[in-house]
Design a protein around this motif. Structure first.
Motif, PDB file in Angstrom:
ATOM      1  N   LEU A 224       1.306  -0.488  -6.365  1.00 49.75           N
ATOM      2  CA  LEU A 224      -0.152  -0.707  -6.369  1.00 49.75           C
ATOM      3  C   LEU A 224      -0.852   0.230  -7.349  1.00 49.75           C
ATOM      4  O   LEU A 224      -0.375   1.333  -7.604  1.00 49.75           O
ATOM      5  N   THR A 225      -2.019  -0.228  -7.839  1.00 46.88           N
ATOM      6  CA  THR A 225      -2.839   0.661  -8.659  1.00 46.88           C
ATOM      7  C   THR A 225      -3.561   1.627  -7.708  1.00 46.88           C
ATOM      8  O   THR A 225      -3.618   1.367  -6.501  1.00 46.88           O
ATOM      9  N   SER A 226      -4.164   2.661  -8.268  1.00 47.65           N
ATOM     10  CA  SER A 226      -4.740   3.637  -7.352  1.00 47.65           C
ATOM     11  C   SER A 226      -5.951   3.073  -6.574  1.00 47.65           C
ATOM     12  O   SER A 226      -6.068   3.351  -5.372  1.00 47.65           O
ATOM     13  N   PRO A 227      -6.852   2.249  -7.172  1.00 48.56           N
ATOM     14  CA  PRO A 227      -7.909   1.662  -6.333  1.00 48.56           C
ATOM     15  C   PRO A 227      -7.348   0.742  -5.235  1.00 48.56           C
ATOM     16  O   PRO A 227      -7.860   0.700  -4.125  1.00 48.56           O
ATOM     17  N   GLU A 228      -6.257   0.031  -5.559  1.00 47.50           N
ATOM     18  CA  GLU A 228      -5.650  -0.845  -4.547  1.00 47.50           C
ATOM     19  C   GLU A 228      -5.110  -0.020  -3.388  1.00 47.50           C
ATOM     20  O   GLU A 228      -5.262  -0.362  -2.226  1.00 47.50           O
ATOM     21  N   ARG A 229      -4.494   1.111  -3.757  1.00 54.53           N
ATOM     22  CA  ARG A 229      -3.921   1.978  -2.722  1.00 54.53           C
ATOM     23  C   ARG A 229      -5.036   2.536  -1.826  1.00 54.53           C
ATOM     24  O   ARG A 229      -4.899   2.614  -0.618  1.00 54.53           O
ATOM     25  N   SER A 230      -6.162   2.903  -2.469  1.00 59.29           N
ATOM     26  CA  SER A 230      -7.277   3.427  -1.668  1.00 59.29           C
ATOM     27  C   SER A 230      -7.778   2.362  -0.705  1.00 59.29           C
ATOM     28  O   SER A 230      -8.097   2.660   0.451  1.00 59.29           O
ATOM     29  N   LEU A 231      -7.876   1.120  -1.182  1.00 58.27           N
ATOM     30  CA  LEU A 231      -8.372   0.048  -0.320  1.00 58.27           C
ATOM     31  C   LEU A 231      -7.404  -0.180   0.849  1.00 58.27           C
ATOM     32  O   LEU A 231      -7.829  -0.310   2.000  1.00 58.27           O
ATOM     33  N   LEU A 232      -6.126  -0.193   0.547  1.00 60.64           N
ATOM     34  CA  LEU A 232      -5.133  -0.413   1.611  1.00 60.64           C
ATOM     35  C   LEU A 232      -5.193   0.732   2.634  1.00 60.64           C
ATOM     36  O   LEU A 232      -5.118   0.505   3.848  1.00 60.64           O
ATOM     37  N   TYR A 233      -5.369   1.945   2.129  1.00 62.99           N
ATOM     38  CA  TYR A 233      -5.472   3.101   3.021  1.00 62.99           C
ATOM     39  C   TYR A 233      -6.662   2.913   3.966  1.00 62.99           C
ATOM     40  O   TYR A 233      -6.572   3.144   5.163  1.00 62.99           O
TER      41      TYR A 233
ATOM     42  N   ARG B  29       3.016  -9.208   1.280  1.00 62.87           N
ATOM     43  CA  ARG B  29       3.357  -9.113   2.708  1.00 62.87           C
ATOM     44  C   ARG B  29       2.968  -7.742   3.276  1.00 62.87           C
ATOM     45  O   ARG B  29       3.651  -7.193   4.131  1.00 62.87           O
ATOM     46  N   LEU B  30       1.853  -7.204   2.742  1.00 65.52           N
ATOM     47  CA  LEU B  30       1.333  -5.958   3.306  1.00 65.52           C
ATOM     48  C   LEU B  30       0.342  -6.295   4.417  1.00 65.52           C
ATOM     49  O   LEU B  30       0.276  -5.622   5.431  1.00 65.52           O
ATOM     50  N   VAL B  31      -0.450  -7.336   4.174  1.00 67.08           N
ATOM     51  CA  VAL B  31      -1.385  -7.809   5.206  1.00 67.08           C
ATOM     52  C   VAL B  31      -1.205  -9.316   5.370  1.00 67.08           C
ATOM     53  O   VAL B  31      -0.561  -9.970   4.550  1.00 67.08           O
ATOM     54  N   GLU B  32      -1.795  -9.831   6.437  1.00 62.82           N
ATOM     55  CA  GLU B  32      -1.814 -11.270   6.612  1.00 62.82           C
ATOM     56  C   GLU B  32      -3.272 -11.691   6.670  1.00 62.82           C
ATOM     57  O   GLU B  32      -4.049 -11.161   7.457  1.00 62.82           O
ATOM     58  N   LEU B  33      -3.645 -12.635   5.806  1.00 63.61           N
ATOM     59  CA  LEU B  33      -5.019 -13.138   5.814  1.00 63.61           C
ATOM     60  C   LEU B  33      -5.033 -14.448   6.577  1.00 63.61           C
ATOM     61  O   LEU B  33      -4.185 -15.305   6.352  1.00 63.61           O
ATOM     62  N   SER B  34      -5.997 -14.610   7.459  1.00 61.04           N
ATOM     63  CA  SER B  34      -6.056 -15.914   8.133  1.00 61.04           C
ATOM     64  C   SER B  34      -7.503 -16.355   8.275  1.00 61.04           C
ATOM     65  O   SER B  34      -8.411 -15.533   8.389  1.00 61.04           O
TER      66      SER B  34
ATOM     67  N   ASP C 108      -9.543 -10.508  -4.575  1.00 62.81           N
ATOM     68  CA  ASP C 108      -8.281 -10.602  -5.342  1.00 62.81           C
ATOM     69  C   ASP C 108      -7.271  -9.580  -4.830  1.00 62.81           C
ATOM     70  O   ASP C 108      -6.079  -9.857  -4.729  1.00 62.81           O
ATOM     71  N   LYS C 109      -7.780  -8.392  -4.514  1.00 67.97           N
ATOM     72  CA  LYS C 109      -6.884  -7.343  -4.007  1.00 67.97           C
ATOM     73  C   LYS C 109      -6.302  -7.757  -2.654  1.00 67.97           C
ATOM     74  O   LYS C 109      -5.108  -7.578  -2.399  1.00 67.97           O
ATOM     75  N   LEU C 110      -7.166  -8.342  -1.814  1.00 69.82           N
ATOM     76  CA  LEU C 110      -6.663  -8.784  -0.507  1.00 69.82           C
ATOM     77  C   LEU C 110      -5.590  -9.857  -0.669  1.00 69.82           C
ATOM     78  O   LEU C 110      -4.570  -9.855   0.023  1.00 69.82           O
ATOM     79  N   ARG C 111      -5.821 -10.768  -1.592  1.00 72.01           N
ATOM     80  CA  ARG C 111      -4.815 -11.839  -1.818  1.00 72.01           C
ATOM     81  C   ARG C 111      -3.497 -11.232  -2.282  1.00 72.01           C
ATOM     82  O   ARG C 111      -2.419 -11.670  -1.914  1.00 72.01           O
ATOM     83  N   LYS C 112      -3.629 -10.209  -3.123  1.00 73.48           N
ATOM     84  CA  LYS C 112      -2.425  -9.542  -3.595  1.00 73.48           C
ATOM     85  C   LYS C 112      -1.681  -8.884  -2.415  1.00 73.48           C
ATOM     86  O   LYS C 112      -0.470  -9.038  -2.279  1.00 73.48           O
ATOM     87  N   PHE C 113      -2.437  -8.198  -1.551  1.00 73.58           N
ATOM     88  CA  PHE C 113      -1.795  -7.567  -0.381  1.00 73.58           C
ATOM     89  C   PHE C 113      -1.107  -8.627   0.479  1.00 73.58           C
ATOM     90  O   PHE C 113      -0.040  -8.402   1.022  1.00 73.58           O
ATOM     91  N   ASP C 114      -1.767  -9.775   0.590  1.00 74.57           N
ATOM     92  CA  ASP C 114      -1.212 -10.860   1.404  1.00 74.57           C
ATOM     93  C   ASP C 114       0.112 -11.344   0.800  1.00 74.57           C
ATOM     94  O   ASP C 114       1.113 -11.502   1.489  1.00 74.57           O
ATOM     95  N   GLN C 115       0.098 -11.525  -0.515  1.00 77.51           N
ATOM     96  CA  GLN C 115       1.306 -11.966  -1.215  1.00 77.51           C
ATOM     97  C   GLN C 115       2.436 -10.953  -1.109  1.00 77.51           C
ATOM     98  O   GLN C 115       3.601 -11.311  -1.060  1.00 77.51           O
TER      99      GLN C 115
END
Ligand SMILES: Nc1ncnc2c1ncn2[C@@H]1O[C@H](COP(=O)(O)OP(=O)(O)OP(=O)(O)O)[C@@H](O)[C@H]1O
Ligand SMILES: [Mg+2]
Length: 374
Positions: A291-300, A344-349, A335-342
């Motif tokens: 992940l890029t650093s902004p993506e990592r911050s969002l996931l955190y 398999r870090l999160v599940e979007l529903s 876009d970041k959420l979709r990436k996390f979903d892909q």
């Protein structure tokens, strides 16, 4: 046995064999896929354009390894076809990808960033045209280019190089583990018509195949009798449970390290059980690393919010919290959420009541995600 321990105090004959990027010498059960990939490249040996292929299969089924092996063979046998390997988890811009193509052709670093992409594409096209070199570009984990909508443009530029540069011929290899991605829905018809993608499927390994692969790696990587048959069976079972060969390879490594640290010459059951607590996160750690650093911050932040709540998080609430600390448009957030979903870090529903609002659920324990992201 003792002499090994006394000589270098290790249970590893060769520790590299358990590293995540190791390309194994023995690569069984993938003969037909290797042949299909080789077949797709054969036209290039006569100066023609390779066939475009997608490699589909769950994580850890050998897609990347297959490409690396074929590319190594290409490099040994011909200069006519130049293979370019791109890891799209880390290289996700058109510039970055053409820079890789440029250095593969030229053996030199690409011009510094700031050079317009068009100039770079021109340089690549001109070299190919002058030398009659054919390129095979592997966009590994190409689905990562969907989040920032780069894939369509990248494929367009690669596959239409010949229009501006006579004889500039290139084909693509697209390995993808996201089984739900339908490229016809994601790409423009103009790209699809040139792409003419042929799919090569990598089925999951059976328990017997997993056991064979792990046994071979252990034979080469560890000293004899470090793992008993009983413990080996446990390792195979745990690997099947996780569904990813990488977990098994990491489990062997972590178990051996634990035994080594305790000054033992063989692994015990305790080591395997403790190692599984580390190895089962091997996918999580690898994903977060990409992940890029902004993506990592969002996931955190998502993980932090998830610690507080028993139920799902809504995208609205997360966006609101995220924009308190980070500058981000809703599109870039989504876009970041979709990436996390892909990944398999999160599940979007979707929420049943309202098709537009979505819920986010972490696929891993929030505390663990915070630890890995922090
Ligand atoms: N047939 C095999 N024999 C020996 N080792 C293998 C085999 N298949 C896969 N591996 C090992 O398993 C690991 C994962 O393989 P690889 O990276 O090729 O999977 P992948 O399909 O590209 O997964 P992902 O979709 O997650 O990228 C690698 O370390 C590789 O060494
Ligand atoms: Mg791969």
């Amino acid at each position: 046995m003792k002499k090994y321990l006394y000589s270098d105090e290790t249970l590893f004959r060769n520790g590299d064999l358990f590293e995540i990027d190791y390309v194994p010498e023995e690569f069984n059960h993938r003969e037909s896929q290797l042949k299909d990939i080789a077949f797709s490249l054969q036209p290039a040996l006569h100066g023609r354009r390779p066939l475009n292929i997608a490699l589909r299969g769950l994580p850890g089924t050998g897609k990347t390894t297959a490409v690396r092996r074929i590319f190594a063979e290409v490099e040994e046998t011909t200069r006519r076809l130049v293979p370019v390997y791109v890891n799209c988890q880390t290289e996700n811009t058109k510039y970055g990808i053409f820079a890789k193509m440029y250095s593969a052709l030229n053996g030199q670093q690409a011009p510094p960033t700031g050079t317009p992409v068009r100039t770079l594409i021109e340089k690549v096209g001109r070299i190919m045209s002058e030398r009659g070199t054919v390129l095979s570009v592997c966009l590994d984990d190409a689905n990562y280019l969907l989040f920032n909508k780069t894939l369509n443009g990248v494929l367009f530029s690669i596959l239409r190089l010949h229009q501006d540069f006579p004889n500039a011929r290139a084909g693509v290899i697209l390995p993808m583990s996201a089984m739900d991605i339908q490229l016809p829905q994601e790409l423009d018809s103009g790209v699809l018509s040139v792409l003419q993608l042929k799919e090569i499927f990598f089925p999951p390994y059976t328990e017997e195949e997993i056991a064979g692969i792990l046994k071979e790696r252990i034979r080469k990587g560890l000293y004899p009798n470090v793992i008993s048959d009983v413990l080996f069976d446990i390792i195979v079972k745990q690997t099947m449970r996780s569904g990813d060969l990488r977990v098994g390879l990491d489990l062997v490594k972590q178990s051996a390290l634990l035994a080594e640290r305790a000054g033992r010459m063989a692994i015990q059951e305790d080591d395997v059980l403790a190692a599984y607590e580390i190895s089962k996160y091997v996918q999580l750690s690898a994903s977060v690393k990409a992940l890029t650093s902004p993506e990592r911050s969002l996931l955190y932040m998502i993980a932090d919010m998830a610690v507080e709540t028993e139920s799902y998080l809504s995208t609205g609430a997360v966006f609101e919290a995220a924009t308190e600390n980070m500058k981000m448009s809703y599109t870039s957030f989504y876009d970041k959420l979709r990436k996390f979903d892909q990944m398999r870090l999160v599940e979007l529903s979707h929420l049943a009541m309202n098709g537009r609002t979505r819920e986010i659920a972490l696929r891993w324990e929030p505390e663990k995600v915070k630890e890995v992201c922090g």
